[in-house]
Design a protein around this motif. Structure first.
Motif, mmCIF file in Angstrom:
data_model
loop_
_atom_site.group_PDB
_atom_site.id
_atom_site.type_symbol
_atom_site.label_atom_id
_atom_site.label_comp_id
_atom_site.label_asym_id
_atom_site.label_seq_id
_atom_site.Cartn_x
_atom_site.Cartn_y
_atom_site.Cartn_z
ATOM 1 N N GLY A 1 3.978 -0.834 -3.638
ATOM 2 C CA GLY A 1 2.765 -0.587 -3.843
ATOM 3 C C GLY A 1 1.710 -1.139 -3.109
ATOM 4 N N ILE A 2 1.975 -1.608 -1.828
ATOM 5 C CA ILE A 2 0.795 -2.022 -1.073
ATOM 6 C C ILE A 2 0.529 -0.743 0.033
ATOM 7 C CG2 ILE A 2 1.151 -4.340 -1.137
ATOM 8 C CD1 ILE A 2 2.080 -4.419 1.627
ATOM 9 N N VAL A 3 -0.433 -0.774 0.662
ATOM 10 C CA VAL A 3 -0.836 0.157 1.582
ATOM 11 C C VAL A 3 -0.706 -0.549 2.950
ATOM 12 C CG1 VAL A 3 -2.820 1.103 2.722
ATOM 13 C CG2 VAL A 3 -2.644 1.555 0.266
ATOM 14 N N ILE A 4 -0.021 0.118 3.948
ATOM 15 C CA ILE A 4 -0.065 -0.475 5.194
ATOM 16 C C ILE A 4 -0.894 0.738 6.114
ATOM 17 C CG2 ILE A 4 1.271 -1.355 7.206
ATOM 18 C CD1 ILE A 4 3.719 -1.645 5.120
ATOM 19 N N ALA A 5 -2.035 0.060 6.560
ATOM 20 C CA ALA A 5 -2.786 1.091 7.455
ATOM 21 C C ALA A 5 -2.377 0.517 9.133
ATOM 22 C CB ALA A 5 -4.078 0.706 7.303
ATOM 23 N N SER A 6 -1.886 1.430 9.938
ATOM 24 C CA SER A 6 -1.646 0.855 11.301
ATOM 25 C C SER A 6 -2.469 2.070 12.101
ATOM 26 C CB SER A 6 -0.164 1.233 11.655
ATOM 27 O OG SER A 6 0.036 0.537 12.867
ATOM 28 N N PRO A 7 -3.945 1.773 12.351
ATOM 29 C CA PRO A 7 -4.641 2.621 13.117
ATOM 30 C C PRO A 7 -4.347 2.642 14.685
ATOM 31 C CG PRO A 7 -5.892 0.959 12.488
ATOM 32 C CD PRO A 7 -4.733 0.478 11.708
ATOM 33 N N ALA A 8 -4.491 3.425 15.533
ATOM 34 C CA ALA A 8 -4.518 3.352 16.841
ATOM 35 C C ALA A 8 -5.786 3.650 17.800
ATOM 36 C CB ALA A 8 -3.179 4.229 17.578
ATOM 37 N N LEU B 1 1.245 8.625 12.610
ATOM 38 C CA LEU B 1 1.524 8.429 11.258
ATOM 39 C C LEU B 1 0.209 7.724 10.603
ATOM 40 C CD1 LEU B 1 5.042 6.872 11.448
ATOM 41 C CD2 LEU B 1 4.433 8.830 10.327
ATOM 42 N N ARG B 2 -0.482 6.837 11.462
ATOM 43 C CA ARG B 2 -1.557 6.126 10.893
ATOM 44 C C ARG B 2 -1.332 5.097 9.840
ATOM 45 N NH1 ARG B 2 -6.599 10.494 11.249
ATOM 46 N NH2 ARG B 2 -5.705 11.408 9.632
ATOM 47 N N TRP B 3 -0.539 5.794 8.570
ATOM 48 C CA TRP B 3 -0.306 4.741 7.537
ATOM 49 C C TRP B 3 1.189 4.596 7.515
ATOM 50 C CZ3 TRP B 3 -4.527 3.356 4.979
ATOM 51 C CH2 TRP B 3 -5.929 4.321 5.327
ATOM 52 N N LEU B 4 1.771 3.510 7.594
ATOM 53 C CA LEU B 4 3.079 2.990 7.321
ATOM 54 C C LEU B 4 3.570 3.113 6.004
ATOM 55 C CD1 LEU B 4 3.202 0.240 10.234
ATOM 56 C CD2 LEU B 4 3.468 2.832 10.325
ATOM 57 N N ALA B 5 2.412 2.808 4.896
ATOM 58 C CA ALA B 5 2.809 3.029 3.555
ATOM 59 C C ALA B 5 1.619 3.248 3.036
ATOM 60 C CB ALA B 5 3.353 1.623 3.041
ATOM 61 N N PRO B 6 1.354 4.370 2.094
ATOM 62 C CA PRO B 6 2.441 5.274 2.066
ATOM 63 C C PRO B 6 2.738 6.063 3.413
ATOM 64 C CG PRO B 6 0.535 6.000 0.912
ATOM 65 C CD PRO B 6 0.331 4.778 1.255
ATOM 66 N N LEU B 7 3.959 6.359 3.618
ATOM 67 C CA LEU B 7 4.276 6.995 4.761
ATOM 68 C C LEU B 7 4.127 8.571 4.684
ATOM 69 C CD1 LEU B 7 5.776 5.968 7.402
ATOM 70 C CD2 LEU B 7 7.805 7.243 6.307
ATOM 71 N N PRO B 8 3.256 9.179 5.719
ATOM 72 C CA PRO B 8 2.854 10.509 5.411
ATOM 73 C C PRO B 8 3.971 11.459 5.505
ATOM 74 C CG PRO B 8 1.757 9.497 7.283
ATOM 75 C CD PRO B 8 2.735 8.661 6.832
ATOM 76 N N VAL B 9 4.656 11.480 4.247
ATOM 77 C CA VAL B 9 5.969 12.305 4.506
ATOM 78 C C VAL B 9 5.747 13.916 4.667
ATOM 79 C CG1 VAL B 9 8.150 12.911 3.179
ATOM 80 C CG2 VAL B 9 7.500 10.572 3.223
ATOM 81 N N ASP B 10 4.662 14.555 3.819
ATOM 82 C CA ASP B 10 4.660 15.805 3.968
ATOM 83 C C ASP B 10 3.984 16.329 5.495
ATOM 84 O OD1 ASP B 10 5.118 15.941 1.341
ATOM 85 O OD2 ASP B 10 2.949 15.933 0.606
ATOM 86 N N ASP B 11 3.173 15.474 6.006
ATOM 87 C CA ASP B 11 2.631 15.740 7.227
ATOM 88 C C ASP B 11 3.750 15.673 8.368
ATOM 89 O OD1 ASP B 11 0.069 15.813 6.311
ATOM 90 O OD2 ASP B 11 -0.457 13.791 7.099
ATOM 91 N N LEU B 12 4.922 14.728 8.213
ATOM 92 C CA LEU B 12 5.975 14.523 9.045
ATOM 93 C C LEU B 12 6.829 15.696 8.955
ATOM 94 C CD1 LEU B 12 8.043 12.664 10.579
ATOM 95 C CD2 LEU B 12 8.776 12.022 8.421
ATOM 96 N N LEU B 13 7.148 16.291 7.691
ATOM 97 C CA LEU B 13 8.252 17.386 7.302
ATOM 98 C C LEU B 13 7.362 18.659 8.053
ATOM 99 C CD1 LEU B 13 9.300 16.604 4.020
ATOM 100 C CD2 LEU B 13 10.379 16.096 6.170
ATOM 101 N N ARG B 14 6.136 18.849 7.851
ATOM 102 C CA ARG B 14 5.511 20.019 8.538
ATOM 103 C C ARG B 14 5.806 20.008 9.900
ATOM 104 N NH1 ARG B 14 0.630 18.900 7.201
ATOM 105 N NH2 ARG B 14 -0.006 17.968 9.420
ATOM 106 N N GLU B 15 5.245 18.841 10.745
ATOM 107 C CA GLU B 15 5.430 18.653 12.076
ATOM 108 C C GLU B 15 6.860 18.834 12.614
ATOM 109 O OE1 GLU B 15 2.737 19.236 13.822
ATOM 110 O OE2 GLU B 15 1.272 19.258 11.917
#
Ligand SMILES: Cc1ncc(C[n+]2csc(CCOP(=O)(O)OP(=O)(O)O)c2C)c(N)n1
Ligand SMILES: [Mg+2]
Length: 711
Positions: free
Chosen positions: A520-527, A625-639
């Motif tokens: 349930g938590i968000v993990i933001a990991s900006p670069a 990815l920018r976000w480690l949770a929720p993982l951007p799975v749709d973007d990942l699969l598209r790319e």
């Protein structure tokens, strides 16, 4: 139904029945408690006792799941009578008398139902909805607690602190302005570092003159499961603490408890200072239903406790005052038994949670539209971008607070919060004491009180000593309260490696495994600076609208970075101010030979690697990815599908690191292309250039990419 069938005879039950006819009444005519309140408190005490008995019957019948009771502690009902039903309360699991008495002060309450619905894990239990048996109720201002002893004290500290802070800021509060926070706990729990730290922090605040209206109630039965608290230890530790006045009461004497608790509460309320109320109790019926007390306590000791049964104490007062005869005491006792058992029968068949979706509904992340982009920001570094976003957030939300070690006067170890205290004042941007548990506790209490806390943990390595406050407390509150209590927060943590060998492990910690599995938590990991600023605003907007808990991981090595490929190219400065929706990745390039999936420092390494590989004729795209949770799975699969080949470049550890999640997401989705990963070693990070041996490098990324495309 099994609930009403007779279960094993409890000595506490038979002893009470046998003792009442022999009672030596005490003269109690000129005492504190009025007749009506005394009778009402007795009723709450009886209710609590019979709830314990009923819980054991339900357990024996195979339909109850919780048997830790309050027997022997029931005089805590008088503590509830000494405070107000609007005073936020964080209760020990033996504060059943308190809970029932508080419910008498709130019309429409059905506390017997509440408790027994919890025992049978029914979905219509009012706070946890079948997820836990816990004392909690939004209308009763009882904030539910976890089973982790002492873990609620830091939040209690935060609630008490916030009572003062909201009035100072003039922002809406969850509690009345003259409320006090009440927090009860056991005698063994007092020794826990979490309790010791929170009590110390309360004294530290009081010493400086900050309002800290906190009533700490130690329910001392002399035992922690089977381990004795050394006799006299609690008073030895707390009787003479300068910034914490000490009150003590004998739990067998309800009148005394009410008298002392009333004075203690009045002190806290009028002086806005913390107080330690030592409530001497006994523990009847063992630690829990499954506890064979005789294996570690002698019969004489157990018998002594039975003689000190608080229900007998109250019966003595009632008979002595002529309010009830002994027969009437027994009649009330039996009438309450019948009432409670009827409720037990009623709740016995209630439905429990019936699907994973139902269980998890309170921790589902509903994504918001992102916070509106700000037009400024172009040309800033990561540190400056975060600074500006913090300034925006503080300006937008008057309830936002920024705090941590060194964030205010110094402006942060790396200058990220520089100037913010000047801009927003010391009430909103402030330095804390050096205790991560208390920092997070302040945030937890501020969140439930209506504020938006933005705490900082100075380095990722120092989250670990306080991590339960995030994992066990912040993340679970919506789950165990069905969202009725929320502790929104944006927790800023500076982390990751690549600081040119400086600082060693504890300033270069790259381990995020402990965050990745918190539901349930968000993990933001900006670069990049533009992403960092936008993502911070998104986290704040999520927190305000949905109570979301976000961990915002700031890449220290990129804080002041300006360039990407060559010195002076300024390729790492902010170029836009676009929104960043929660859980959305960002793609660089459109090559079709290979997709590099990365985040954090890995983005910079990957973009540099990609340029060199492109010069050698490879067509790449890089997904941040920018976000480690929720993982951007749709973007990942598209790319991933766009190239059919994925290299994960992961600066966290091979084990427990982010690449495990990325590769698993690809496999789960049936991705049938090639996958490889480079990750940092399963090592701690050493000092100096040796760090480069264990952290993932640009060369490794290049080599792995070549191998994947050409191999
Ligand atoms: C952090 C933590 N460690 C261990 C436990 C297991 N445990 C549950 S209750 C308890 C004893 C607590 O004793 P005390 O604080 O005196 O409360 P009491 O049960 O006597 O009222 C222990 C060790 C726990 N719940 N949390
Ligand atoms: Mg104890």
């Amino acid at each position: 139904m099994a609930a009403a069938e007779s279960g094993p005879v409890e000595p506490a039950d038979s002893h009470f029945l046998a003792s009442v006819p022999e009672l030596a009444a005490v003269d109690s005519a000129d005492r504190m408690l009025g007749d009506d309140l005394l009778l009402q408190l007795f009723d709450s005490q009886l209710g609590s006792r019979h709830l314990d008995l009923a819980a054991r019957r339900l357990r024996a019948g195979g339909i109850g799941y919780y048997t830790i009771g309050s027997a022997g502690h029931e005089s805590n009902a008088a503590v509830a009578a000494a405070v107000r039903p609007t005073d936020p309360a964080l209760l020990h699991y033996r504060s059943g008398g308190f809970y029932l008495q508080r419910a008498t002060q709130v019309p429409g309450s059905r506390p017997l139902h509440d408790v027994l619905l919890g025992v049978v894990a029914a979905t219509d239990e009012p706070i946890a909805g079948g997820r836990h048996k816990v004392f909690g109720h939004h209308e009763l201002a009882v904030i539910p607690q976890t089973s982790t002893i002492a873990s609620h004290l830091p939040r209690a500290l935060g609630v008490a602190f916030s009572l003062g802070r909201v009035s100072k800021l003039g922002v809406p509060s969850a509690w009345p302005a003259d409320a006090i926070a009440v927090c009860s706990f056991g005698d063994a729990s007092v020794n826990h570092s979490t309790a010791a730290g929170a009590i110390n922090a309360a004294c530290h605040a009081a010493y400086q003159g900050f309002p800290m209206p906190l009533l700490l109630v130690c329910e001392d039965n002399g035992l922690g499961i089977s381990v004795r608290t050394p006799p006299g230890w609690v008073e030895r530790s707390y009787a003479d603490r300068v910034d914490l006045p000490y009150f003590v009461a004998d739990g067998t004497d309800l009148d005394q408890v009410y008298d002392v608790a009333s004075r203690a509460a009045a002190y806290v309320r009028s002086r806005r200072k913390p107080v330690f109320l030592h409530l001497r109790t006994v523990r009847l019926m063992g630690h829990a239903g499954s506890d064979v007390e005789a294996s570690y306590r002698g019969p004489a000791e157990i018998a002594d406790d039975l003689e000190r049964d608080p229900l007998l104490g109250t019966a003595r007062l009632l008979v002595g005052r002529g309010l009830l005869t002994k027969d009437e005491v027994l009649e009330r006792y039996e009438a309450k038994r019948a009432e409670v058992m009827a409720v037990a029968d009623e709740v016995a068949g209630r439905p429990q949670l019936s699907s994973a979706a139902e269980v998890m509904a309170p921790i589902r992340l509903d994504r918001l539209r992102p916070a509106p982009a700000q037009s400024r920001g172009v040309g800033l570094t990561v540190a400056q971008g975060i600074n500006q976003a913090l300034s925006d957030v503080l300006a937008t939300y008057p309830q936002a607070l920024l705090f941590g070690e060194d964030v205010a006067r110094k402006g942060g170890v790396y200058g990220v919060t520089r100037g913010l205290q000047k801009q927003f004042g010391a009430a909103r941007v402030f330095d804390t004491l050096l205790d991560e548990q208390s920092i997070l506790g302040l945030a937890l209490g501020a969140g439930v009180s209506g504020l938006l806390p933005i705490p900082e943990i100075q380095y990722l390595a120092y989250l670990h000593n306080a991590e339960d406050q995030l994992r066990g407390e912040a993340a679970t509150l919506p789950f165990f309260s069905q969202g009725r209590y929320r502790n929104p927060m944006v927790l800023r943590v500076a982390g990751y490696g690549y600081q040119k060998g400086f600082g060693g492990h504890f300033h270069n910690d790259n381990a995020v495994g402990v965050l990745r599995d918190i539901p349930g938590i968000v993990i933001a990991s900006p670069a990049r600076p533009d992403d960092a600023a936008a993502m911070l605003r998104t986290c704040a907007a999520q927190a305000i609208a949905q109570g979301t808990v976000s961990v915002f991981l700031e890449p220290i090595a990129l804080y002041h970075q300006r360039d990407l490929h060559e010195p002076g190219d300024e390729g790492w400065l902010a170029t836009d101010a676009a929104d960043v929706p929660l859980g959305s990745a960002r793609t660089y390039g459109d090559g079709t030979d290979l997709t590099i999936v990365t985040f954090g420092n890995g983005l910079r390494l990957s973009l540099r690697a990609a340029r060199r590989l492109e010069q050698r004729g490879l067509g790449l795209r890089v997904l941040d990815l920018r976000w480690l949770a929720p993982l951007p799975v749709d973007d990942l699969l598209r790319e991933a599908a766009a190239t059919g080949k994925v290299l994960v470049a992961d600066e966290t550890r091979r084990t427990g690191g982010v690449s495990e999640g990325v590769v698993t997401a690809l496999v789960d989705a049936g991705f049938d292309g090639r996958i490889a990963r480079v990750a940092s070693e399963d090592s701690f990070v050493p000092l100096g250039d040796a760090a480069l041996h264990v952290l993932v490098s640009q060369q490794q990324i290049e080599d792995a990419a070549e191998a994947l495309v050409r191999g």
